[in-house]
Structures are given as C-alpha cells and as structure tokens.
Design an enzyme around this catalytic site. Structure first.
Site, PDB file in Angstrom:
ATOM      1  N   GLU A 184       0.782  -1.152   0.060  1.00 33.85           N
ATOM      2  CA  GLU A 184      -0.011   0.019   0.080  1.00 33.85           C
ATOM      3  C   GLU A 184       0.861   1.205   0.031  1.00 33.85           C
ATOM      4  OE1 GLU A 184      -0.564  -2.468   1.844  1.00 33.85           O
ATOM      5  OE2 GLU A 184      -2.634  -3.278   1.972  1.00 33.85           O
ATOM      6  N   PHE A 239     -11.365  -7.274  13.889  1.00 35.62           N
ATOM      7  CA  PHE A 239     -10.383  -7.792  13.085  1.00 35.62           C
ATOM      8  C   PHE A 239      -9.695  -6.739  12.057  1.00 35.62           C
ATOM      9  CE2 PHE A 239      -9.070  -9.918   9.198  1.00 35.62           C
ATOM     10  CZ  PHE A 239      -7.796 -10.303   9.667  1.00 35.62           C
ATOM     11  N   GLN A 240      -8.713  -6.327  11.980  1.00 36.93           N
ATOM     12  CA  GLN A 240      -8.126  -5.098  10.835  1.00 36.93           C
ATOM     13  C   GLN A 240      -8.954  -3.964  11.217  1.00 36.93           C
ATOM     14  OE1 GLN A 240      -8.175  -6.980   6.902  1.00 36.93           O
ATOM     15  NE2 GLN A 240      -6.070  -7.446   7.263  1.00 36.93           N
ATOM     16  N   LYS A 267     -17.392  -0.888   6.187  1.00 37.98           N
ATOM     17  CA  LYS A 267     -17.714  -1.656   5.305  1.00 37.98           C
ATOM     18  C   LYS A 267     -19.411  -1.747   5.114  1.00 37.98           C
ATOM     19  CE  LYS A 267     -17.198  -6.466   3.759  1.00 37.98           C
ATOM     20  NZ  LYS A 267     -16.583  -7.912   4.082  1.00 37.98           N
ATOM     21  N   MET A 273      24.304   8.936   2.034  1.00 38.46           N
ATOM     22  CA  MET A 273      24.366  10.371   2.805  1.00 38.46           C
ATOM     23  C   MET A 273      24.752  10.266   4.230  1.00 38.46           C
ATOM     24  SD  MET A 273      23.941  13.423   2.126  1.00 38.46           S
ATOM     25  CE  MET A 273      22.778  14.324   0.757  1.00 38.46           C
TER      26      MET A 273
END
Lengths: 163, 572
Positions: free
Chosen positions: B49, B111-112, B161, B480
């Site tokens: 993602e 969940f999630q 959802k 760097m």
C-alpha cells in the site's frame, strides 16, 4: 503572554480532536479548554487559553484557521472582553472554620450550594485571577476538591462572533 | 439507485478519475466488486500500500491532478501512512479512500480495525468518516475539492464496510458545486501588497528570485519565467521547485540550500531583495535562520498564510495563488511602460555572480584509474535522455546529484520526496508518472539502499508493462548517512554499509525485466544508450560508483547561507 482564543466551529464528530491534535502536534500549550454547542446546533463554541509570544500566537491562529471545521476565530485578548470561569470546591468546614469559610465565600460573592456536617460545597464565578485568589484565601489545607470549568469569554460591546 | 460501493465508483467516474492505485482487502471488497463491473476507472494493483500512495503521488506531481488511492482497513491503511505523509509535506493533491470495519464494530478492536482518521490526522489536509451511505457523493466531492484547491494536500475518506453493502441502495446525485462555509481558499493576492512588492523589486540592486514547489503546484512557471526575464533578475530554485524556471537558462543559478550551488547560496546571502515565490524558507534552505540573508528585504508570496513568517519574517507578505500574484506583477510592469530597474546595479550584480560561478561552479574530481563518480552517472543520464525525461528519485546522495546535475527545463519533470525525505519513493512514483505519460521516458534515479525499500514493485511494473529505467547508483553504502558520519562522527560508519546485496541483474531478470551492470566509466554511455533504446522494457541499471564520494557544496551546520563546504578539504 496569555491569550484567550475563541472559536466557532462545525459541531461535528472529530472537530475537537483536530483542534487539540494541532496543539500537541505543533508543540503549543493549552491551559484551559471549554467547548459546547451554541444556539445554532450546527456550531460549537470553543474557548481556550494559551500562552506564547506574538509569533507563536500568530502561528496558532493561522493554523487553527486552516482547520476545515473552524468557521471563525477571534483572539479575545486583542480587545476589551469579559472572561468568566466557574469553580466548584469542597472545603473542610468544622468548628470555628465553618463561620470563617462562610465569610470568605461571601466576600468573594460565592455561594454555598451543598452542606454536610463537615463539608461546604462552594460555587464561585469570576476571572481566573479571582478564583486563584479565593483558593489562596481559603488556604490550601482546607481544600478537599476543586473542579474548574476553564475560561469562557466574550467580547465587550456590540461586536459579536457569529456567521 | 446505487449501493454505497457503487456510489464510490460513480463518484470517481464523475470526478474524471483515470487511475486508482490500491490493494484489496476485507473492508473494501464491496468497492472492489463495484470496480470490477465497470471499465472507466482503471485500478492499478500494487504490491504494497505504501507504493499505491507514492504511485498516486507521482501521478499527481506529473499531471497536477489529484492522485487516488484505495486501501483496506487496518494494515492496508497503516501501510499507506508514509505515502500520505510524503504527499502532505510536499503539498500534493491526493484522495485516499480507506476501508473501515463495519460501523457497529468500530471501537471493539475488531479484526483489521485501526482508527485511521485518528492516525492520519496530523498528515492530512482533511479527513472524513462516512457515517451514512447517503453522505458518500458529497464527501468524495468535498475530498477532491479540498485536496486540489488552496494549498493542496492529501484528504482521507474512511468508509465502514456496512456503508458500502450491495443490498442497501440509495438515489445518487453527484454535487455540481461545493459549498463550505468554513473553507474558502484565497483566490487573489492583495493588490496594495503586490504594488509595494513591485516597487521594492524595482529598487533592488542585488535581487534574487527564490522559487519553490508552489510555483509548480500553482502552474506559475510561465509567469515566473516572464517576470525574471523582464526584470533580468537571477533565479534559484528549491529542491521542490526545480523545473519551475528553465535549468539551462543563463539567469538560472541552480538549486539553493544545504546542497545548493555556491553561486545560488552566495547570491542569496548578499542579496538586498529576495522574492520568495511559493517557497517556505525551510531549514534545508535557510541554514541558521538568525544568520539568514542579513541584508535582504523579503517579499514572500504563498497561498498558505501559515507559511509566511513561520521561519523567517517577511517584510512584504502576499497571501495568494502565486500564479495570479506574479501575473498581476507583470501587468503592473507592463502598465508603466519601461521596466525601470536599476540596470547599472544589476549589471554589477551579474558580474559578481559570474565571478562566483567561475570560481566555484558545481564540480567534482574524476579519477581515470579509480571507480566512476555518481555525478558522472547523472551526466550520462542527462545526455542519453537529451534532458527531456521525467526523473523520479529516492532519497540520499543520488537524489542530490540528480537535483544538481540533471537540468530541468520544464515543471513537473523532477519528482522527488523533498519534505519528508522518503526512501522507497522513487520506483512507485515512477509508475504513477509512467501511467500518466505512457509515451514519455521515465527514469528513476535511486541507490541500492532506497530501491530495496519498495523493490517489490518490479512485479507491478511487469504486470502493467511499464518501461521505466531504473538508474541504481550503487555505492554499497547508505551514502548520505555515511557522508555525515565522515564529516561529523569521525568516520565511524555505524550501520551505513550495505552488505549482502542481491544480484540486481538477476533480480530484475527474475521479475521479467532487463538487468544491466556497469562498472567502468568507458561502458557508461553505451550502456545508457542501450537501455533507453529498449523502449518497451523496464531496464534495471546497476551502476557501481565510488563509495567515498560526498555531495558538495554542503552548508556548514548553524552557519549562514554562505557558509559551505566546497569539497572534503575546502570551505568558504
């Protein structure tokens, strides 16, 4: 310098957390905060006191104004204004102190709103300075519990903060 | 009558969205099902993602249109955080749709589940949580409007959802206009302030125009170029502003700031008037703000009032869209006929600048016998692409070399994470650029450290046939970090090595791409030509360079603009 910032904002879930989040995220300090709906139920009025130099206050007001839910904002300390805070306090009130506490409450034009054999519950309204002077006058050892509303404020005269 | 999921997709269609970058998961399955049943919004399946957000970001930076992201709840949303923060810091328009667990489960540690609105609050311009499916069209309209107006930025729409469930349908109408009483970005600068600024510019004896990313975001490059030429003023660009003014133009001094050119930083320090346009005087530019440009009056144009006088006080602040303000300046100059600058002083100023350019222009030492220098790689890239490619970069030394040695003549050609400095940005950003410009040459300048932070996207590139050219400037070190350790930590290279590197050629091949390794300078040009001749293939060029090279000039910490290291041994 101490400032009182008064905000009209959308009365929506999450709006308050954005204001509070801004302060912690940018390292600003909130000393008091009060918030409640207004006569227009789509709007909340939020008053906060904060401290900082000119530059910091300018950044605070600019960033607050950038928040989408903030509709209008005024720094009340820039003009003449009225500020009030309400305090409820439980004070030990036994023996000779009972009369003494009552007298002090009267001097500060407070009210005793609940009584038991050993405790007075006092209500006092005024500026932050006045409330602090009252606590000092009562003497900290007498104080059992303090709850303060935080500062509310409004400008003097005909100026109004509205849409 | 449409379901919430169908309304999401219809709203994207009505917004004219071509591409949406995302990754499916439980909370967004209804939306994915609605996406499946149409073919105007193209969904690009990334492999992580974070890459979806960077790809949308690259799309936005190279087109000016908002990038769109779709992720699921929980880990899908948290993985997107780095990309949202990257877009926020660089003011990139982006709309992120995140799934959320069903509304009656919110707060139950389902969940999630994660509080995405809360998590993302400090790194979005605004966010919405859908509380009723009927809000979806309005919220998406507002999200696009807020993301792309005023100072642009990412906007999140969190969608539980159940609000996208297929069995609940509602009448759909996409709002034509947005009305928000609490959001009204400025559309014009104050004319009185603009007049004052013009008068100040005309009086200037040692002026500099310092232009930032706002000029690119605000489509103001043409106005900026016209003004600079009319006034005959030198121009320097920030890292975010490269391409806002043509990099090959004589009046261009190069980039300014921490790794800016000697001439740009010297001109800034000695200036009497600085026109800061769409730039925010950030710490990578100013060095110590107390010592910043002591003799300069600062005219500061920015659309965000909070950017003005945040780090350095502006003498003439102008809040407004930079393009409109510059156009009005040009109109004022046209109105008065002759331009009326102090041409004698300007001539002397240009002579002084020429002196700085001659003595201390960008330079590096090559070694015939030794390894090639990273700067040579960027120069070869410039030659091979005739200076006309879209260049994305990751973060580190290679980023600075790509900023210094590739000359950007047009805006939106240089795509990098300037504010947040996000390693792993380059490859997914290049994907977004390539989708937006399928026929353009797109190269990602990276290093072996950065590229490994989103290397999985080689798979996405294969799936969609993206012919990106990856220029991996491989110094087997986090260059760097190593440079700072050399300069400030007695050369103790704590964790800045890169051992156990993969064979990048084989890695590229295993993803179905072309891999090339270049070790000798004499092979560099021909390898570049060969790579760019493969127009329909992704080519991963693994190019070995001198691991001891440093980026110069470099500001000396806490000094002024003119305090710089010019090489490992010389300083101002």
């Amino acid at each position: 310098m101490r400032r009182i910032i008064s905000i009209l904002m959308e009365n929506e879930p999450g709006a308050l957390s954005r204001v509070v989040g801004l302060f912690s995220q940018r390292g600003y300090n909130i000393e008091t905060l009060t918030v409640a709906p207004t006569e227009d139920e789509t709007l909340s009025r939020l008053t906060m006191t904060t401290t900082g130099d000119e530059k910091k206050i300018e950044q605070i007001t600019k960033h607050l104004n950038k928040l989408i839910e903030v509709v209008k904002l005024v720094d009340l300390t820039e003009g003449a204004h009225i500020e009030r805070e309400i305090m409820l306090m439980k004070v030990k009130a036994t023996g000779a102190q009972r009369a003494e506490v009552k007298r002090t409450v009267d001097i500060f034009r407070g009210q005793i709103v609940d009584v038991t054999a050993t405790v007075y519950t006092v209500q006092l309204t005024g500026t932050t300075d006045k409330l602090e002077a009252f606590i000092a006058a009562i003497g900290e050892t007498q104080v059992l519990e303090v709850v303060r509303s935080g500062v509310s404020g409004i400008s003097r005269g005909e100026k109004v903060l509205s849409l | 009558m449409l379901s919430g999921a169908e309304m999401v997709v219809r709203a994207l269609q009505d917004e004219g969205v071509e591409y949406i970058f995302g990754y499916p998961g439980g909370a967004v399955l209804h939306i994915y099902d609605a996406l499946f049943q149409q073919d105007t919004v193209n969904h690009i399946l990334v492999r992580h993602e974070q890459a979806a957000t960077h790809a949308a970001d690259g799309y936005a930076r190279s087109t000016g249109k908002p990038g769109v992201v779709l992720v699921t709840s929980g880990p899908g949303a948290t993985n997107a955080i780095t990309g949202i923060a990257t877009a926020f810091m660089d003011s990139i328009p982006m709309v992120v749709l995140s799934g959320q667990v069903r509304s009656d489960w919110i707060g139950d540690d389902a969940f999630q589940e994660t509080d995405m609105v809360g998590l993302s609050r400090p790194i979005v311009k605004h966010s919405f949580m859908v509380r009723d499916p009927r809000q979806i069209p309005d919220m998406i309209k507002k999200a696009f409007y807020i993301a792309s107006t005023g100072r642009p930025g990412p906007v999140l729409v969190d969608i539980p959802k159940d609000h996208t469930a297929p069995h609940n349908t509602f009448p759909y109408e996409y709002p034509k206009k947005v009305k928000m009483r609490s959001y009204a970005p400025v559309t014009r600068g104050h004319s009185g302030q603009i007049r004052k600024a013009v008068d100040e510019l005309l009086k200037a004896k040692r002026p500099v125009i310092y232009a930032g990313g706002g000029v690119i975001q605000g489509e103001a490059s043409e106005a900026l170029t016209a003004l600079a030429r009319k006034l005959n003023f030198p121009v320097t660009n920030t890292l975010m502003g490269l391409g806002a003014y043509p990099g090959t133009d004589e009046q261009f001094l190069g980039m300014l700031g921490m790794h800016g050119t000697y001439e740009a930083n010297m001109a800034m320090h000695n200036a009497d008037v600085i026109l800061a346009a769409g730039a925010r005087l950030d710490d990578r530019v100013t060095n110590n703000t107390k010592k910043f440009c002591p003799g300069a009056k600062i005219v500061h144009i920015d659309i965000d009032p909070a950017s003005i006088s945040k780090n350095v006080a502006a003498h003439i602040p102008i809040v407004g869209p930079v393009g409109q303000v510059l156009d009005e300046m040009l109109a004022m100059l046209d109105e008065q006929g002759s331009v009326g600058t102090d041409t004698k002083s300007l001539e002397r100023w240009w002579q002084e600048i020429a002196g700085w350019r001659e003595v201390h222009g960008l330079r590096f030492e090559t070694n015939e016998q030794g390894p090639m220098k990273p700067q040579q790689v960027v120069q070869a890239l410039y030659k091979a692409t005739k200076g006309d490619a879209y260049i994305t970069s990751d973060v580190g030394q290679h980023q600075m070399f790509a900023a210094q040695y590739y000359l950007y003549d047009r805006p939106r050609r240089w795509i990098n994470s300037g504010g947040l400095g996000t390693m792993g940005f380059g490859l997914p950003a290049a994907m977004g650029v390539q989708f937006a410009h399928p026929d353009a040459v797109v190269a990602c300048v990276t290093g072996e450290g950065s590229i490994q932070m989103n290397i999985q996207e080689l798979s996405t590139c294969l799936q969609y046939g993206l012919p990106i050219k990856i220029i991996n400037i491989n110094n087997q070190a986090l260059g760097m970090v190593r440079q700072w350790q050399d300069m400030q930590y007695g050369g103790r290279h704590s964790q800045s090595y890169m051992e156990s590197l993969p064979d990048f050629v084989k890695l590229a091949e295993s993803y179905g791409h072309v891999g090339m390794m270049v070790e000798k300078i004499e092979d560099l040009d021909s390898a570049m030509e060969e790579a760019f001749a493969l127009k329909d293939r992704l080519v991963f060029m693994d190019i070995y360079v001198d691991p001891t090279e440093h980026v110069y000039p470099m500001h000396i910490a806490d000094g002024s603009m003119r305090d710089m290291w010019l090489s490992k041994t010389e300083r101002t």
